[in-house]
Design an enzyme around this catalytic site. Sequence first.
Site, short mmCIF file in Angstrom:
data_model
loop_
_atom_site.label_atom_id
_atom_site.label_comp_id
_atom_site.label_asym_id
_atom_site.label_seq_id
_atom_site.Cartn_x
_atom_site.Cartn_y
_atom_site.Cartn_z
N HIS A 48 0.99 -0.94 0.04
CA HIS A 48 -0.07 0.13 0.24
C HIS A 48 0.88 1.29 0.12
CE1 HIS A 48 -2.98 -3.02 1.33
NE2 HIS A 48 -3.43 -2.34 0.64
N HIS A 87 -7.01 6.88 -2.34
CA HIS A 87 -7.92 5.55 -1.52
C HIS A 87 -7.17 5.06 -0.27
CE1 HIS A 87 -5.10 2.38 -3.98
NE2 HIS A 87 -6.59 1.56 -3.43
N ASP A 88 -5.37 5.13 -0.67
CA ASP A 88 -4.92 4.17 0.12
C ASP A 88 -3.48 4.89 1.22
OD1 ASP A 88 -6.33 1.40 1.08
OD2 ASP A 88 -4.80 0.51 -0.89
#
Length: 177
Positions: A48, A87-88
């Site tokens: 991530h 998003h991460d």
Amino acid sequence: NAGNYAMPAIFLTLAEHRGLVQTLNLNVTHLCNYFHQISLEYKNNPYHNMFHGCDVLVNCNYFLNAKLMRNIRTLDQFACLVAAAAHDVAHPGNNNGFEIERESDLAITYSDKSVLEAMHIAVAWQVLKRPGCNILSSLDKKQRKEFRRLFIDCILNTDMSHHAEQQKLLAELIDCV
């Protein structure tokens, strides 16, 4: 680090190709600043990380080219692509279950509900508030509210606890087409 400039370059290229910069009158400097800052907020963990954010951004753009997505509004495309890239952001490298089980500060802050996703949204929105990073400066109040709603929905729906339900919905959608 040259990698910190990958996301701004990719996002700007996709946004210009889609006509988002022109149609929404987006400030190119703000876009570059925002995505550079988002890149810096990604942690250097094995999966991530900022490269994952870029990968999801490019793949999201690919799926927006599908026949099913031809009539999607410009603002929706913009919100979807921004959410894909961010998003991460600031991901600690573990999952919601781990945070909840530990009763971590994140789990407590977000009441055990989509803990990491809520944090990603908050960090991304805090970056937006930094000087020179307001990528929404050209939007009116109604557009800004709509963008925020779409952005939040996109990121909240990356919570893996929704995966089975989303797979079923996608299968039904494909059957209808």
